[in-house]
Enzyme design. Structure first.
Site, PDB file in Angstrom:
ATOM      1  CG  ASP A 173      37.875  49.325  41.740  1.00  0.00           C
ATOM      2  OD1 ASP A 173      38.016  50.085  40.701  1.00  0.00           O
ATOM      3  OD2 ASP A 173      38.471  49.686  43.178  1.00  0.00           O
ATOM      4  CD  GLU A 205      38.856  56.312  40.593  1.00  0.00           C
ATOM      5  OE1 GLU A 205      37.639  56.720  41.003  1.00  0.00           O
ATOM      6  OE2 GLU A 205      39.814  55.295  41.022  1.00  0.00           O
ATOM      7  CG  ASP A 228      35.156  52.971  39.444  1.00  0.00           C
ATOM      8  OD1 ASP A 228      35.151  51.974  39.922  1.00  0.00           O
ATOM      9  OD2 ASP A 228      35.301  54.088  39.805  1.00  0.00           O
TER      10      ASP A 228
END
Length: 343
Positions: A173, A205, A228
């Site tokens: 991630d 982010e 994402d």
């Protein structure tokens, strides 16, 4: 079959890049985007590669965030223990007893402190990250030669292959998403697209999406697709909120997203025989889409997610087949003559 997407993922995940300290992984992104006509770096926004027809009125932004969750050192106590707080949504359950990389004057390894169960006195609650400590095994005067307040730390585990096409490790991630958009750009570039494509590996982010926001403002896209990670099925996870690993990209539908782009992605997946799954959200997506879509006068934005287990832990799990299919779907969108929402 998935050699290139695996190579990209390994290269990106090999470097540290906690939010606000992404310099090392920036170098990898710049190298991998070297096939683009223009490549530039902005510490506030990220790394951008631009290809296709740079003068085209159709300007597609592909975004994935390159930063990872981690910690920042807030104090060094009299016994040499590092006090930290989280940078992004670190799962407090993963810190006790785990190896931690601390990025000071050199990279050193510490251990998240944990009280032995024999001494716990029945209190098994895990404290917030800001109330936990890291042990470097050194006295304060030695620790201060290596680490200072403001340095970053992260739970790090090298990528390891699991059975089949699956991979586990740290920072998937959203380095998995970065690998997807770079791979999509490779595929689309081979077809000489007649639009301008901007590939953004964005910063920050995990702490608010500032990188995507400032970059979208500067780049002025007419439309955007962000990649994402999202939740894959695992024990105790609500089935309605999760998707299957290995069953294809998760195409987002939300009030915050452009419905025409979402529907076009579904249409293209069917046409290209790409397996896909749907992800419905009532409002904000919790991704860079929320910042990109409200930039300047608004940007039509779509979301594709990589199914992932164990999110925000050092042992995140993704499937290379899902990632390659995301790249193929985005490439199909870029090169499709009717993909523009107004077409």
């Amino acid at each position: 079959m998935f050699e290139e997407i695996e190579r990209l993922t390994r290269a990106l995940c090999a470097e540290h890049g906690t939010s606000g300290c992404e310099d090392d992984v920036f170098k990898v992104a710049k190298k991998e985007l070297g096939f683009c006509k223009e490549v530039c770096e902005n510490e506030l926004g990220g790394v951008v590669g631009i290809f296709g027809d740079l003068s085209s009125k159709r300007r597609i932004l592909l975004d994935a965030h390159i930063d990872q969750i981690g910690m920042i050192v807030t104090d060094i106590d009299e016994n040499g223990f590092l006090h930290v707080t989280n940078v992004g949504g670190v799962d407090r359950r993963t810190l006790p007893g785990s190896p931690v990389a601390v990025f000071g004057t050199e990279t050193v390894t510490g251990i998240g402190c944990t009280l032995p169960p024999h001494l716990a006195k029945g209190d098994d609650k895990i404290k917030p990250v800001a109330e936990q400590c890291i042990d470097l095994g050194l006295p304060k005067e030695e620790v201060e030669k290596l680490v200072a307040v403001g340095d970053r730390a992260a739970l790090t585990r090298p990528l390891k292959k699991l059975m089949g096409n699956r991979i586990t490790g740290t920072a998937l991630d959203d380095r998995a998403g970065c690998a997807c958009v770079i791979r999509a750009a490779q595929l689309a570039n081979e077809q000489n697209p007649d639009c301008c494509v901007m590939v953004l590996c964005s910063t920050k982010e995990e702490v608010g999406g500032q990188g995507a926001q400032v970059s979208a403002y500067a780049l002025e896209p007419t439309e955007a697709i962000a990649v994402d990670v999202s939740f894959a099925k695992q024990p105790d996870a609500e089935s309605m909120l999760t998707a299957e690993l290995g069953k294809g990209p998760m195409i987002g539908f939300s009030a915050a997203l452009d419905r025409k782009i979402s529907k076009k992605l579904v249409e293209l997946a069917k046409r290209e025989n790409i397996p896909y799954q749907l992800e419905a959200m009532g409002g904000r997506t919790g991704t860079n889409c929320d910042e990109i879509s409200t930039t300047r006068g608004g940007v039509r934005t779509g979301l594709i997610s990589v199914p992932q287990r164990n999110m925000h832990t050092p042992a995140e799990i993704c499937d290379f087949e899902d990632m390659e299919n995301i790249a193929k779907l985005i490439a199909a969108y870029i090169t499709d003559k009717e993909a523009q929402p107004n077409a």
